[in-house]
Write a protein that holds these residues in place. Structure first.
Motif, PDB file in Angstrom:
ATOM      1  N   LYS A 105       1.808   8.819   6.822  1.00  0.00           N
ATOM      2  CA  LYS A 105       0.917   7.881   6.136  1.00  0.00           C
ATOM      3  C   LYS A 105      -0.400   8.560   5.764  1.00  0.00           C
ATOM      4  O   LYS A 105      -0.959   8.304   4.699  1.00  0.00           O
TER       5      LYS A 105
ATOM      6  N   ASP B 241      -9.173   0.202  -2.243  1.00  0.00           N
ATOM      7  CA  ASP B 241      -7.902   0.360  -2.926  1.00  0.00           C
ATOM      8  C   ASP B 241      -7.984   0.003  -4.405  1.00  0.00           C
ATOM      9  O   ASP B 241      -7.643   0.776  -5.281  1.00  0.00           O
TER      10      ASP B 241
ATOM     11  N   THR C 202      -3.217  10.287  -2.496  1.00  0.00           N
ATOM     12  CA  THR C 202      -3.493   9.231  -3.472  1.00  0.00           C
ATOM     13  C   THR C 202      -4.978   8.950  -3.620  1.00  0.00           C
ATOM     14  O   THR C 202      -5.353   7.944  -4.188  1.00  0.00           O
TER      15      THR C 202
ATOM     16  N   LEU D  47       0.079  10.462   2.689  1.00  0.00           N
ATOM     17  CA  LEU D  47       0.068   9.573   1.518  1.00  0.00           C
ATOM     18  C   LEU D  47      -1.358   9.214   1.135  1.00  0.00           C
ATOM     19  O   LEU D  47      -1.710   9.183  -0.041  1.00  0.00           O
TER      20      LEU D  47
ATOM     21  N   TRP E  59     -10.855   3.463  -8.738  1.00  0.00           N
ATOM     22  CA  TRP E  59     -10.800   4.253  -9.965  1.00  0.00           C
ATOM     23  C   TRP E  59     -12.054   4.219 -10.827  1.00  0.00           C
ATOM     24  O   TRP E  59     -11.968   4.227 -12.043  1.00  0.00           O
TER      25      TRP E  59
ATOM     26  N   GLU F 130       2.842  -1.340   4.349  1.00  0.00           N
ATOM     27  CA  GLU F 130       2.420   0.043   4.195  1.00  0.00           C
ATOM     28  C   GLU F 130       3.602   0.980   4.024  1.00  0.00           C
ATOM     29  O   GLU F 130       4.457   1.079   4.901  1.00  0.00           O
TER      30      GLU F 130
ATOM     31  N   HIS G  37       0.827  -1.206   0.000  1.00  0.00           N
ATOM     32  CA  HIS G  37       0.000   0.000   0.000  1.00  0.00           C
ATOM     33  C   HIS G  37       0.858   1.252   0.000  1.00  0.00           C
ATOM     34  O   HIS G  37       1.859   1.323   0.696  1.00  0.00           O
ATOM     35  N   CYS G  38       0.402   2.216  -0.774  1.00  0.00           N
ATOM     36  CA  CYS G  38       0.968   3.563  -0.650  1.00  0.00           C
ATOM     37  C   CYS G  38      -0.247   4.467  -0.626  1.00  0.00           C
ATOM     38  O   CYS G  38      -0.757   4.854  -1.674  1.00  0.00           O
TER      39      CYS G  38
ATOM     40  N   LEU H 214      -3.078   3.823  -3.237  1.00  0.00           N
ATOM     41  CA  LEU H 214      -2.515   3.021  -4.317  1.00  0.00           C
ATOM     42  C   LEU H 214      -2.091   1.688  -3.729  1.00  0.00           C
ATOM     43  O   LEU H 214      -1.568   1.644  -2.616  1.00  0.00           O
ATOM     44  N   ALA H 215      -2.302   0.615  -4.470  1.00  0.00           N
ATOM     45  CA  ALA H 215      -1.980  -0.680  -3.899  1.00  0.00           C
ATOM     46  C   ALA H 215      -1.701  -1.684  -4.999  1.00  0.00           C
ATOM     47  O   ALA H 215      -2.080  -1.483  -6.152  1.00  0.00           O
TER      48      ALA H 215
END
Lengths: 519, 712
Positions: free
Chosen positions: B458, B601, B465, B461, B605, A252, A217-218, A221-222
């Motif tokens: 985190k 996750d 995103t 982030l 989109w 993570e 995970h970012c 985004l994964a």
């Protein structure tokens, strides 16, 4: 984690298995069947593992050196011949040598010993080896524990009752014990048949060869990934309650750091991070196109064409020369980076740091690392000209602070000479002269070396008398002043011998003293 | 690493009685320069150190090495004993430095030879040392606090190093007995106290120091268990050089150290080259120097395990007790930054810290250079096994992996999932990584919601995103310079009024662009013909912008206002009704996505999926002149700057209002660079390959481009 398959090829392995059915099997056939199953599993699910095959009886032979070519392994397995009696000790020596030659002594390995549990008789038998354990001389030691970290899996083509009817089970347990308890004995349940050997090797696969899947995970985004070799739990070596820590399946990303800042950190292990297509996604993609199945690209090709976060991350890490700091569990971190195998091939890699809140002294506590946007001003500078790393420790180390050590005579001599050299260049070198003088004074006071203070005072007085006529008048004043101050310090009079007191240059009317002095 | 082993606490007891003022009879010539100064100058008589001076400087050397290698958690309590004990520091971490100790020693001064010897004894110090070992250190305290109910499992062990001049073996026995009895008494006391801990293990190291030329009155004795708690060993050593090497061996034994000698150091690499050359001319010595370093012995683990210790060039030195591994200096070729595979890093301490070769080496490293070290092998093959490198003023010996890697020849990332996609936003994500770099904050800083710094990292982030298309052809807004101000601001946790204004300006600017009919960098990848019409392009752009902003409306009321601004200003498509019908389903999807926003996750989109879906636009005809030239026609977008591409397509003449200098300049550049229209096939190509009959499947009523969800 490379694997050595150590296959018992002694005559006892050819013993037939009593079967009600039509076909008659030898134990060896069952062993080969089980190993075939293992190799097939590895060829599909664990294909980057290096495996070698060693056959042994009273002698041992490396049948296949470490390879990822499971066909070769399979072939060698089917061509195994039968030999004489079992001698495990020499075979284990062989394993030890083979592994060390290939991987050194720090790479963890797995040894899969396949045997019928008839462990030899007389000299060379495991029983004999274990009995004589304590009578060994230095160069004839038992090969266990191996010099490298190793897990020992013993696959018995026999059931528990059979092994327990002799001392075979005890001996094998002792063997695992010698390996530091690292490993396990597998036995067959029920009658010796293909089905039970399959179930036994199935357990081995579950235990030691299941791929490690995780989600990287970012933020939002994964990517689904396989981590290879799978990260093994790490035993945190605390005095109280040693707890094995396992890498969690959600990896993570915490943030990013320049390669120069992370600076070749020590790591426990390195792993490939391979993006994988999770089946459901492939199904979804394929769902609408089932009608013309012939033209449908394979799942792999489809996966190759849909954007994957790992590839994006890898590309940017490579271009920017950065690493991603990744959290592996509570107080456990690692880093992701691009690793080039050759000019063409490169990969996303993950290295694991030692578990703990502060794995690298030059980064400090990871929990205290925050986003640069929180800082009053960008710690990297507007043009990336600076960096908040490395962190500076509170105290300087001895080699960074000009400490005084007089253990060897020349240490002391050098320090005295420095003073004398500067004494001759007074008044130009006034500052350096006093700096060196004070350094010597401090050390002499700390070491209780008052005799030295008196000696150096005498030296300075003598220098004073030796000054040439052309000498600046200030030189004489400074020398006798310094000599007098040293003498006072050597009396131990607290007014003059305070450690933090510095001898300062005498104020004279000769202007320009010390003006041209460079430190 | 045992948390509280014997080496956690070291009590130094140094004898300060009158007899320690006696000369060690080791003479030091200070007046070296005199010899070269002609006749008539009477050289100064050599000076000699007292037993006290010898003891103090050797113990300081012990501490110097200890603090270099273990800056924390290994503590020293320094006690001086004469008619009473003098405690020079405490177990506190702040007290652990040689400077502190030197200052304290200076205030004690040398022993007073005139003091009454009857009142003086090292026993006062030994008793104080035992008492001190019962005292809890801050580390033990923290461990006890975190373990609460099992606090009694925190160990208390320690070592007493006593530097003295004993009278006889009987005298030594007496000292040992005294320590043993004191431990018993103190342990009883500690058992009933919350602020003390009983000693579980104590190692007594008695070092008898006698002047050179004397015969020793005390015999050496190796470690002996005096009780279940106490062991004792006796070292009888001549003052001076012998004492120094004895304590050097002891510090290595006590703290698991090992020695490495760096050989073949070319002094020319150093900054101190001029001085060195001069010295060399005088001394006529060779150009290479050796420097010996101490460090944790695990740095030699590979040698020890493989039995290569001797092969690796280890030699016995001095007393025969000490071994050193010799490693060869490899002159660093470049200063480039490389990530080595390093399996351990250990702090070092130079044995001879002030010698010129040693200080040249350490200064070289402190200046930021790294040095690779080569393990000499019999075969003559070259193996780099270690690296010296400094981090924040501390020098570490890194252990490099020198054996075959189990990860060799892995499949390239381009062969795996997503490996065939060529238009990743590599540059944009690089920018994203720079914005999400980390920096240290001071201890215990929590924000309003109680998050640590790394939790905030985190969270950032996560915000950054919420909407982040991975490939260039999936996005329009991130290819537009005009959107940048808003895109940078909207991800912030909170917005200022000024930020809102900037966002609104961005929106107005987009409205203006639409009014002027400026082309947009819409991807034409995969679509038939020349891509969507201009008004359709803007609709796609507005939708995407809304998606981005909607992902952040929950952050604050100001974020909400940005969305409202967009909704109010955005273009309304001409056939709104028709589209509404088509779009209803999508809207539902959007809402869902918003709700799931944070945890979805993989499902994050839906909007971008929709946006990239070209089938919505495929029917609409395009004229040649409206073609957009942003299609990535190179398979390696690594160095591409998508933002520039959007600038590229801004037509130079159409802007009527005030124009920024940047716009004028880019327009100019664009005008000269735009020489020809790109062939439609190339525009629509992937990897420079245009797909033929690409709509065959669609004509069959199927569509491959939107995850198999047919839209017709």
């Amino acid at each position: 984690m490379p694997t050595v398959v150590l296959m018992d090829s002694s005559l006892s392995m050819t013993r037939p298995v009593s079967q009600e059915g039509s076909e008659e099997f030898q134990r060896k056939n069952l062993a080969v069947h089980g190993l075939t199953m293992l190799f097939e599993h590895m060829a599909t699910n664990y294909k980057l593992e290096f495996t070698s095959l060693v056959a042994f009886s009273s002698l041992w032979e490396l049948m296949v050196p470490f390879t990822r070519d499971y066909n070769t392994l399979q072939e060698a397995l089917s061509n195994l011949e039968d030999y004489d009696k079992t001698c495990l000790e020499s075979a284990l020596h062989g394993v030890s040598n083979i592994v060390q030659q290939e991987w050194g002594s720090t790479c963890p390995c797995q040894v899969v010993l396949v045997t019928d549990g008839a462990l030899g008789i007389g000299r060379g038998s495991l029983r004999h080896s274990l009995h004589t354990l304590k009578q060994r001389v230095e160069d004839k030691k038992f090969p266990l524990p191996f010099p490298f970290p190793a897990k020992m899996f013993i696959m018995c083509i026999a059931n528990v009752e059979e092994l327990q009817s002799t001392d075979a089970m005890d001996n094998l347990e002792q063997l695992i014990g010698l390996n530091g308890g690292e490993g396990q004995i597998f036995t067959m349940e029920g009658p010796l048949c293909l089905k039970s050997v399959q179930s036994m090797f199935g357990k081995l696969i579950d235990q030691a060869y299941t791929p490690f899947y995780a989600v990287l995970h970012c933020g939002n985004l994964a990517s689904d990934v396989q981590v290879f070799p799978r990260p093994e739990p790490v035993l945190v070596d605390e005095e109280v309650d040693p707890i094995p820590k396992a890498v969690q399946t959600d990896l993570e990303i915490v943030g990013f750091i320049e390669i120069a800042d992370i600076s070749s950190p020590p790591v426990l292990s390195r792993h490939l991070v391979l993006p994988i297509a999770v089946n459901k996604e492939v199904d979804e993609v394929g769902a609408g196109t089932t009608e013309d199945a012939e033209e449908e690209p394979s799942a792999n090709q489809m996966a190759g064409k849909s954007p994957n976060f790992c590839v994006l991350l890898h590309g940017s890490l490579k271009v920017e020369g950065m690493v991603a700091l990744v959290q592996l569990g509570p107080e456990w971190y690692g880093m992701l980076y691009s690793q080039a195998d050759s000019k063409k091939k490169s990969n996303l890699m993950m290295s694991l740091f030692e578990p703990g809140p502060e794995p690298l002294p030059w980064l400090g506590k990871i929990s205290q690392l925050g986003p640069i946007s929180d800082a009053a001003e960008n710690p990297y500078g507007e043009d990336d000209s600076k960096s908040p790393f490395p962190l500076q420790p509170k105290n300087k180390r001895s080699y960074a602070q000009n400490v005084t050590v007089w253990i060897k005579a020349n240490g002391l001599q050098t320090d005295v000479q420095k003073i004398l050299r500067n004494a001759r260049k007074l008044p130009e070198k006034t500052q350096t002269f006093y700096k060196e003088l004070n350094r010597l004074r401090k050390a002499a006071l700390a070491f209780g070396f008052w005799e030295l203070l008196k000696g150096v005072a005498e030296l300075l007085e003598r220098e004073c008398t030796l000054l040439p006529d052309s000498a600046h008048p200030d030189a004489a004043f400074q020398l006798s002043h310094a000599a007098q101050q040293l003498k006072l310090a050597s009396t131990g009079d607290s007014q003059y011998s305070a450690f933090n007191h510095n001898i300062t240059p005498l104020h004279t009317d000769f202007s320009g003293g010390g003006a041209g002095d460079r430190m | 690493i045992m948390m509280f082993s014997v080496s956690h606490k070291t009590a130094f007891v140094v004898d300060h009685c009158p007899y320690m003022a006696e000369s060690s009879r080791q003479m030091v010539e200070c007046d070296m320069l005199t010899k070269s100064r002609g006749q008539g100058v009477i050289p100064l008589a050599p000076v000699s150190k007292s037993l006290w001076t010898c003891a103090v400087e050797c113990s300081m050397e012990y501490c110097r090495i200890l603090y270099d290698v273990y800056p924390t958690r290994k503590l020293v309590h320094y006690i001086v004993s004469d008619s009473e004990f003098h405690s020079l520091n405490s177990w506190r971490q702040e007290d652990q430095s040689t400077q502190e100790l030197m200052a304290a020693l200076a205030s004690v001064g040398p022993p007073n030879p005139r003091e009454d010897p009857e009142c003086c004894s090292v026993l006062h110090g030994l008793v104080a040392a035992v008492e001190s070992l019962c005292a809890i250190t801050q580390y033990q305290h923290e461990a006890r606090r975190t373990l609460m109910d099992v606090a009694d499992r925190v160990a208390n062990r320690g070592r007493i190093i006593c530097l003295t001049n004993a009278k006889s073996d009987t005298h030594v026995r007496m000292l040992e007995d005294c320590v043993s009895e004191t431990i018993q008494e103190q342990n009883k006391l500690a058992a009933g106290s919350d602020r003390l801990m009983p000693i579980q293990r104590c190692e007594l190291v008695l070092v008898h120091i006698y002047p050179q030329g004397d015969d020793t009155l005390v015999s050496d004795r190796s470690r002996k268990e005096l009780s279940s708690v106490l062991s004792s060993e006796v070292h009888s050593v001549r003052a001076g050089r012998h004492l120094a090497s004895k304590l050097n061996i002891l510090v290595q034994q006590h703290f698991d150290l090992a020695s490495t000698t760096i050989t073949n150091i070319p002094m020319k690499s150093f900054l101190c080259v001029s001085v060195t050359l001069k010295e060399e001319q005088h001394a006529n010595t060779s150009a290479n120097y050796d420097v010996e370093l101490l460090h944790h012995r695990d740095a030699h683990l590979e040698f020890i395990k493989s039995g290569d210790l001797h092969m690796a060039g280890s030699t016995s030195r001095d007393s025969g007790l000490k071994e050193t591994v010799t490693l060869k200096w490899c002159t660093p070729r470049t200063n480039n930054v490389e990530l080595h595979y390093c399996t351990g890093a250990y702090r070092i301490s130079p044995v001879d810290v002030n010698s010129r070769p040693s200080s040249c080496l350490t200064n070289f490293l402190l200046n930021g250079r790294s040095v690779l070290l080569e393990q000499p092998r019999k075969s003559g093959s070259k193996v780099i096994s270690h690296m010296l490198s400094s981090h924040g003023g501390e020098i570490f010996l890194h252990v490099l992996n020198s054996t075959r890697s189990t990860l060799e020849d892995p499949p390239s990332i381009s062969e795996g999932c997503g490996g065939r996609v060529t238009d990743y936003r590599i540059t944009d994500f690089g920018e994203f990584m720079r914005e999400n770099r980390l920096t240290p904050f001071s201890e215990g800083v929590l924000d309003a919601s109680g998050r640590t710094s790394s939790e905030r990292a985190k969270a950032q982030l996560e915000r950054h995103t919420r909407y982040w298309p991975m490939i260039i052809s999936q996005t329009t807004i991130f290819n537009m310079q005009a959107v940048v101000p808003l895109a940078n601001l909207i991800v912030k946790e909170s917005l200022s009024e000024e930020d809102v204004l900037t966002c609104q300006k961005t929106v107005f600017n987009l409205v203006d662009m639409e009014r002027k009919n400026d082309p947009l960098p819409i991807s034409t990848v995969g679509s038939r013909g020349k891509g969507p019409k201009r008004d359709e392009q803007y609709r796609i752009m507005w939708n995407e912008l809304e998606t981005l902003v909607k992902a952040h409306v929950g952050s604050s009321e100001r974020h909400q206002r940005v969305l409202e601004c967009i909704s109010a200003c955005r273009s309304k498509p001409p056939e709104e009704e028709e589209r509404k019908k088509r779009g209803r389903k999508r809207e539902d999807k959007e809402d869902k996505a918003e709700k799931n926003g944070k945890d979805a996750d993989e499902k994050a989109w839906p909007d971008s999926e929709r946006l990239k879906g070209p089938q919505e636009r495929e029917k609409e005809e395009q004229t040649e002149s409206e073609m957009i030239k942003d299609s990535p026609d190179s398979p390696e977008p690594l160095n591409k700057k998508p933002r520039l591409m959007s600038e590229e397509i801004q037509p130079p003449q159409k802007s009527k209002g005030p124009v920024s200098l940047l716009t004028m300049w880019t327009n100019r550049i664009t005008a000269t660079s735009r020489k020809h229209e790109v062939f439609a096939g190339r525009l629509n190509s992937v990897n420079n390959k245009a797909e033929l009959y690409q709509h065959l499947k669609e004509d069959n009523g199927m569509d491959l481009h939107e995850n198999g969800k047919a839209t017709r």
